[in-house]
Design an enzyme around this catalytic site. Sequence first.
Site, mmCIF file in Angstrom:
data_model
loop_
_atom_site.group_PDB
_atom_site.id
_atom_site.type_symbol
_atom_site.label_atom_id
_atom_site.label_comp_id
_atom_site.label_asym_id
_atom_site.label_seq_id
_atom_site.Cartn_x
_atom_site.Cartn_y
_atom_site.Cartn_z
ATOM 1 C CB SER A 1 -4.727 45.150 7.535
ATOM 2 O OG SER A 1 -5.914 44.688 6.978
ATOM 3 C CG ASP B 1 -5.866 41.525 13.009
ATOM 4 O OD1 ASP B 1 -5.742 40.336 13.353
ATOM 5 O OD2 ASP B 1 -6.988 42.045 12.837
ATOM 6 C CG HIS C 1 -8.158 45.209 11.444
ATOM 7 N ND1 HIS C 1 -7.531 44.004 11.307
ATOM 8 C CD2 HIS C 1 -8.022 45.855 10.244
ATOM 9 C CE1 HIS C 1 -7.022 43.928 10.066
ATOM 10 N NE2 HIS C 1 -7.311 45.027 9.420
#
Length: 453
Positions: free
Chosen positions: A162, A186, A256
């Site tokens: 992330s 992601d 996610h």
Amino acid sequence: MVEGPSRWVIVQLLFIFAAAVPEKLMGSQACTDFQSASFLRGTNLRVQFLLFTPSNSGCGQLLSISDDLQYSSFNASLGTKIIIHGFRALGTKPSWINGLISSLLKAAPVNVIAVDWVNGATAAYHNAVENVTELALEITSLIRKFLALGVPKTSIHLIGVSLGAHVGGLVGYFYEGSLGRITGLDPAGPKYTRASREERLDPGDALFVEAIHTDADNFGIRIPVGHIDYYINGGRDQPGCPRFFSSGYKYLICDHMRAVHFYISALEDSCPMMAFPCSSYADFMAGHCLDCVNPFLLSCPKIGLLDNGGVNMEKLPTEVKVYLATARTAPYCVYHSLVEFHLQQRRTLDTNIEITFLVSNNSSFRTSINIPKQQTMGKGLLTHSVPLCQMERVTLKYLPKIWRSKRDETPVIGQFCTAPLPVSTSEKMFCLPQLLLVTRSNPQPLGLTIACV
Ligand SMILES: *[C@@H]1O[C@H](CO)[C@@H](O)[C@H](O)[C@H]1NC(C)=O
Ligand SMILES: *[C@@H]1O[C@H](CO)[C@@H](O)[C@H](O)[C@H]1NC(C)=O
Ligand SMILES: *[C@@H]1O[C@H](CO)[C@@H](O)[C@H](O)[C@H]1NC(C)=O
Ligand SMILES: *[C@@H]1O[C@H](CO)[C@@H](O)[C@H](O)[C@H]1NC(C)=O
């Protein structure tokens, strides 16, 4: 936040204690774990670097930038993987981190560094984003110490989750793209989709940059940011993730976080996570992208630790979107097969046919394909968790659109063919020898005998 003196002293003592203990007890059980931001609150980033090695896989050794590394078990002749987590809403240790560390160590003899910046990654998302540069500078200093030991830059692999993916991008930018590899799991979307290339992860940040996209419509970034960008199940919504808000926090982060769980599965190598370049996921599932000739000159990229994702070329193209489908649960990976039906005679309406593969224990895998009106061929992809050559039977069923006033009474007669992806033009497809009459009633299973190669 103003802190009372007694609390400050405790915090200082804890900090000194945490820094001093591992060296004193080196050789015995001196393991350091992630901090918890709710416990050690303050304005300091308080980054911790925890080292895990093959000889020492369950126990984090605290590395300090100010000490030299000779008392640690860092092995300069091995590759180094640096894991960088992202925003931590609750200020807690990431639940997936132990799993990722142990699968990396099982997959290859490497040094694994887990970067704990939980303290700077909590509070509000924008606070965490503001801490990214300082964190990247600290990681850059750590890498400089490795390089001083003679570690080649190409052996450094940053794995960022992330927001951590963009931290990795920034570290790579500080090294002018000379580090070996960055994997973005992601990569974060909010505040980064429109950021400059210097600020976000991009293909210039390392010799090989790859990203796995699983939540591009929410917390993940929509645009490609690497040499190869994997869009899992289209990159937005993941099968097996709750679709309703009532599922709470799980609903919020399931898509996610799936990128991390895919990556762990790929490291465990239960089946190949091969992906295919295509213009969209819909085109891919419709069977329009069956190989990797363009732009990868035949070799298809695979998620995992293969050099350049297993793609064999001197200069990689950038920002190539590649697609794959997955199952709902771990180990997620599936095989993709092209299925085709060739009508003997054109029909005046679209024809839908449901195709089901069956394994010996009656497990089944299903899809439906459409043959557009006035055409003779319909195709699509069927995904399955066992290889195509282990399929025993296939059934085909006609799915007429009952609400249509017009009818086409032409019988659905034709031939069924299938082939595992990648389908290269030189390879022959497997076709059932007989012409089939496909009806709407429950079909008889037909034997499939495809040899395993
Ligand atoms: C470092 O790794 C190399 C290569 O695997 C190995 O031969 C060597 O024994 C390791 N050194 C130490 C101190 O563990
Ligand atoms: C960085 O992290 C600290 C510690 O959580 C936090 O107090 C601060 O607001 C963050 N942002 C900046 C710009 O320091
Ligand atoms: C059937 O076999 C497949 C592959 O061997 C296995 O993955 C699956 O779990 C089995 N299903 C059942 C219901 O036993
Ligand atoms: C699979 O289904 C067939 C037909 O319904 C049945 O005869 C057979 O016993 C089933 N096999 C298993 C392993 O359940």
